[in-house]
Design a protein around this motif. Structure first.
Motif, PDB file in Angstrom:
ATOM      1  N   THR A  74       7.766   9.040  -3.751  1.00  0.00           N
ATOM      2  CA  THR A  74       7.427  10.129  -4.675  1.00  0.00           C
ATOM      3  C   THR A  74       5.942  10.091  -5.022  1.00  0.00           C
ATOM      4  O   THR A  74       5.289   9.048  -4.908  1.00  0.00           O
ATOM      5  CB  THR A  74       8.237  10.043  -5.980  1.00  0.00           C
ATOM      6  N   SER A  75       5.415  11.216  -5.469  1.00  0.00           N
ATOM      7  CA  SER A  75       4.000  11.263  -5.848  1.00  0.00           C
ATOM      8  C   SER A  75       3.729  10.347  -7.047  1.00  0.00           C
ATOM      9  O   SER A  75       2.660   9.754  -7.142  1.00  0.00           O
ATOM     10  CB  SER A  75       3.561  12.697  -6.150  1.00  0.00           C
ATOM     11  N   GLU A  76       4.697  10.211  -7.935  1.00  0.00           N
ATOM     12  CA  GLU A  76       4.538   9.302  -9.079  1.00  0.00           C
ATOM     13  C   GLU A  76       4.423   7.847  -8.613  1.00  0.00           C
ATOM     14  O   GLU A  76       3.545   7.108  -9.058  1.00  0.00           O
ATOM     15  CB  GLU A  76       5.728   9.441 -10.035  1.00  0.00           C
ATOM     16  N   HIS A  77       5.309   7.438  -7.708  1.00  0.00           N
ATOM     17  CA  HIS A  77       5.248   6.074  -7.176  1.00  0.00           C
ATOM     18  C   HIS A  77       3.960   5.858  -6.373  1.00  0.00           C
ATOM     19  O   HIS A  77       3.347   4.790  -6.441  1.00  0.00           O
ATOM     20  CB  HIS A  77       6.468   5.770  -6.313  1.00  0.00           C
ATOM     21  N   ALA A  86      16.953  -0.075   0.952  1.00  0.00           N
ATOM     22  CA  ALA A  86      16.297   0.394  -0.270  1.00  0.00           C
ATOM     23  C   ALA A  86      15.622  -0.794  -0.939  1.00  0.00           C
ATOM     24  O   ALA A  86      16.205  -1.876  -1.029  1.00  0.00           O
ATOM     25  CB  ALA A  86      17.312   1.022  -1.217  1.00  0.00           C
ATOM     26  N   ILE A  87      14.376  -0.606  -1.369  1.00  0.00           N
ATOM     27  CA  ILE A  87      13.635  -1.675  -2.033  1.00  0.00           C
ATOM     28  C   ILE A  87      13.351  -1.274  -3.485  1.00  0.00           C
ATOM     29  O   ILE A  87      13.176  -0.095  -3.788  1.00  0.00           O
ATOM     30  CB  ILE A  87      12.317  -2.007  -1.293  1.00  0.00           C
ATOM     31  N   THR A  88      13.351  -2.270  -4.347  1.00  0.00           N
ATOM     32  CA  THR A  88      13.016  -2.078  -5.757  1.00  0.00           C
ATOM     33  C   THR A  88      12.096  -3.214  -6.178  1.00  0.00           C
ATOM     34  O   THR A  88      12.363  -4.374  -5.851  1.00  0.00           O
ATOM     35  CB  THR A  88      14.285  -2.113  -6.645  1.00  0.00           C
ATOM     36  N   PHE A  89      11.008  -2.872  -6.883  1.00  0.00           N
ATOM     37  CA  PHE A  89      10.100  -3.896  -7.402  1.00  0.00           C
ATOM     38  C   PHE A  89       9.308  -3.330  -8.563  1.00  0.00           C
ATOM     39  O   PHE A  89       9.179  -2.112  -8.709  1.00  0.00           O
ATOM     40  CB  PHE A  89       9.146  -4.412  -6.314  1.00  0.00           C
ATOM     41  N   GLU A  90       8.790  -4.233  -9.394  1.00  0.00           N
ATOM     42  CA  GLU A  90       7.915  -3.842 -10.487  1.00  0.00           C
ATOM     43  C   GLU A  90       6.485  -4.103 -10.041  1.00  0.00           C
ATOM     44  O   GLU A  90       6.154  -5.216  -9.628  1.00  0.00           O
ATOM     45  CB  GLU A  90       8.212  -4.635 -11.758  1.00  0.00           C
ATOM     46  N   VAL A  91       5.652  -3.093 -10.118  1.00  0.00           N
ATOM     47  CA  VAL A  91       4.251  -3.223  -9.702  1.00  0.00           C
ATOM     48  C   VAL A  91       3.490  -3.990 -10.790  1.00  0.00           C
ATOM     49  O   VAL A  91       3.471  -3.552 -11.942  1.00  0.00           O
ATOM     50  CB  VAL A  91       3.612  -1.838  -9.473  1.00  0.00           C
ATOM     51  N   PRO A  92       2.886  -5.143 -10.432  1.00  0.00           N
ATOM     52  CA  PRO A  92       2.103  -5.879 -11.418  1.00  0.00           C
ATOM     53  C   PRO A  92       0.958  -5.016 -11.948  1.00  0.00           C
ATOM     54  O   PRO A  92       0.548  -4.064 -11.301  1.00  0.00           O
ATOM     55  CB  PRO A  92       1.549  -7.069 -10.639  1.00  0.00           C
ATOM     56  N   VAL A  93       0.440  -5.355 -13.077  1.00  0.00           N
ATOM     57  CA  VAL A  93      -0.660  -4.654 -13.753  1.00  0.00           C
ATOM     58  C   VAL A  93      -0.165  -3.319 -14.319  1.00  0.00           C
ATOM     59  O   VAL A  93      -0.362  -3.038 -15.491  1.00  0.00           O
ATOM     60  CB  VAL A  93      -1.885  -4.436 -12.839  1.00  0.00           C
ATOM     61  N   GLN A  94       0.501  -2.502 -13.499  1.00  0.00           N
ATOM     62  CA  GLN A  94       0.965  -1.181 -13.922  1.00  0.00           C
ATOM     63  C   GLN A  94       2.277  -1.270 -14.710  1.00  0.00           C
ATOM     64  O   GLN A  94       2.597  -0.370 -15.477  1.00  0.00           O
ATOM     65  CB  GLN A  94       1.175  -0.260 -12.725  1.00  0.00           C
ATOM     66  N   HIS A  95       3.065  -2.307 -14.474  1.00  0.00           N
ATOM     67  CA  HIS A  95       4.366  -2.512 -15.109  1.00  0.00           C
ATOM     68  C   HIS A  95       5.272  -1.296 -14.938  1.00  0.00           C
ATOM     69  O   HIS A  95       5.960  -0.881 -15.856  1.00  0.00           O
ATOM     70  CB  HIS A  95       4.209  -2.892 -16.582  1.00  0.00           C
ATOM     71  N   SER A  96       5.248  -0.726 -13.743  1.00  0.00           N
ATOM     72  CA  SER A  96       6.105   0.400 -13.397  1.00  0.00           C
ATOM     73  C   SER A  96       7.005  -0.016 -12.242  1.00  0.00           C
ATOM     74  O   SER A  96       6.569  -0.725 -11.334  1.00  0.00           O
ATOM     75  CB  SER A  96       5.273   1.603 -12.969  1.00  0.00           C
ATOM     76  N   PHE A  97       8.242   0.429 -12.283  1.00  0.00           N
ATOM     77  CA  PHE A  97       9.172   0.115 -11.201  1.00  0.00           C
ATOM     78  C   PHE A  97       9.093   1.160 -10.104  1.00  0.00           C
ATOM     79  O   PHE A  97       8.937   2.349 -10.368  1.00  0.00           O
ATOM     80  CB  PHE A  97      10.603   0.046 -11.740  1.00  0.00           C
ATOM     81  N   VAL A  98       9.218   0.679  -8.879  1.00  0.00           N
ATOM     82  CA  VAL A  98       9.289   1.545  -7.703  1.00  0.00           C
ATOM     83  C   VAL A  98      10.624   1.258  -7.032  1.00  0.00           C
ATOM     84  O   VAL A  98      10.967   0.098  -6.803  1.00  0.00           O
ATOM     85  CB  VAL A  98       8.127   1.270  -6.719  1.00  0.00           C
ATOM     86  N   ASN A 124       0.864  -1.180   0.000  1.00  0.00           N
ATOM     87  CA  ASN A 124       0.000   0.000   0.000  1.00  0.00           C
ATOM     88  C   ASN A 124       0.899   1.228   0.000  1.00  0.00           C
ATOM     89  O   ASN A 124       2.119   1.097  -0.060  1.00  0.00           O
ATOM     90  CB  ASN A 124      -1.014  -0.012   1.162  1.00  0.00           C
ATOM     91  N   THR A 125       0.323   2.405   0.050  1.00  0.00           N
ATOM     92  CA  THR A 125       1.134   3.626  -0.056  1.00  0.00           C
ATOM     93  C   THR A 125       1.957   3.906   1.196  1.00  0.00           C
ATOM     94  O   THR A 125       2.857   4.747   1.159  1.00  0.00           O
ATOM     95  CB  THR A 125       0.259   4.847  -0.384  1.00  0.00           C
ATOM     96  N   LEU A 126       1.686   3.213   2.285  1.00  0.00           N
ATOM     97  CA  LEU A 126       2.485   3.368   3.503  1.00  0.00           C
ATOM     98  C   LEU A 126       3.748   2.520   3.434  1.00  0.00           C
ATOM     99  O   LEU A 126       4.818   2.940   3.876  1.00  0.00           O
ATOM    100  CB  LEU A 126       1.657   2.988   4.731  1.00  0.00           C
ATOM    101  N   GLY A 127       3.617   1.301   2.876  1.00  0.00           N
ATOM    102  CA  GLY A 127       4.776   0.418   2.832  1.00  0.00           C
ATOM    103  C   GLY A 127       4.447  -0.948   2.261  1.00  0.00           C
ATOM    104  O   GLY A 127       3.442  -1.119   1.566  1.00  0.00           O
ATOM    105  N   VAL A 128       5.314  -1.925   2.576  1.00  0.00           N
ATOM    106  CA  VAL A 128       5.179  -3.280   2.050  1.00  0.00           C
ATOM    107  C   VAL A 128       5.439  -4.306   3.140  1.00  0.00           C
ATOM    108  O   VAL A 128       6.135  -4.033   4.114  1.00  0.00           O
ATOM    109  CB  VAL A 128       6.173  -3.553   0.892  1.00  0.00           C
ATOM    110  N   MET A 129       4.850  -5.481   2.939  1.00  0.00           N
ATOM    111  CA  MET A 129       5.192  -6.663   3.734  1.00  0.00           C
ATOM    112  C   MET A 129       5.949  -7.568   2.790  1.00  0.00           C
ATOM    113  O   MET A 129       5.455  -7.857   1.689  1.00  0.00           O
ATOM    114  CB  MET A 129       3.943  -7.383   4.241  1.00  0.00           C
ATOM    115  N   VAL A 130       7.152  -7.995   3.189  1.00  0.00           N
ATOM    116  CA  VAL A 130       7.966  -8.839   2.324  1.00  0.00           C
ATOM    117  C   VAL A 130       8.396 -10.104   3.045  1.00  0.00           C
ATOM    118  O   VAL A 130       8.584 -10.102   4.262  1.00  0.00           O
ATOM    119  CB  VAL A 130       9.222  -8.101   1.797  1.00  0.00           C
ATOM    120  N   GLN A 131       8.529 -11.160   2.266  1.00  0.00           N
ATOM    121  CA  GLN A 131       9.112 -12.391   2.772  1.00  0.00           C
ATOM    122  C   GLN A 131      10.556 -12.400   2.303  1.00  0.00           C
ATOM    123  O   GLN A 131      10.843 -12.185   1.117  1.00  0.00           O
ATOM    124  CB  GLN A 131       8.381 -13.614   2.248  1.00  0.00           C
TER     125      GLN A 131
END
Length: 117
Positions: A100-103, A57-69, A37-44
């Motif tokens: 960022t506002s874009e992310h 620092a975290i990096t991932f590609e958002v499914p459906v949107q195909h944008s990297f964060v 969500n916009t607050l953060g992530v839960m990761v395994q």
């Protein structure tokens, strides 16, 4: 017939989990994003140690949107669970720092697309 034709055109995308990387000590380590969500992530995590209060620092590609964060995160909580005598499942709650506002827009579009509340 009209009910059937409406369902055939859409391709289902699995929302979770999806892959990402967490920069731990200068080395990217694989993670599975379990919730976003916009607050953060839960990761395994694999058997990598992260510490509450530390920043990574975290990096991932958002499914459906195909944008990297790519964003700095802070560890809020960690959860360890024994899967067997020699295996531990490690989950971490990470909050974004300076998203960022874009992310933020990309994440909001993703959670809306999968109807996440």
């Amino acid at each position: 017939m009209s009910e059937q034709s409406g369902k055939q055109g859409k391709k289902s995308v699995k929302a979770y989990p999806f892959s990402g990387t967490l920069d731990i000590g200068g080395a990217p380590k694989p993670v599975q994003v379990l919730y976003l969500n916009t607050l953060g992530v839960m990761v395994q995590l694999e058997p990598n140690l992260v510490f509450v209060g530390k920043q990574y620092a975290i990096t991932f590609e958002v499914p459906v949107q195909h944008s990297f964060v790519q964003c700095p995160v802070k560890v809020i909580k960690t959860y360890d669970r024994s899967k067997s005598e020699k295996s531990i499942e490690r989950i971490a709650e990470l909050h974004f720092i300076g998203l960022t506002s874009e992310h933020r827009h990309v994440i909001q579009a993703f959670t809306s697309a999968i109807r996440q509340k």
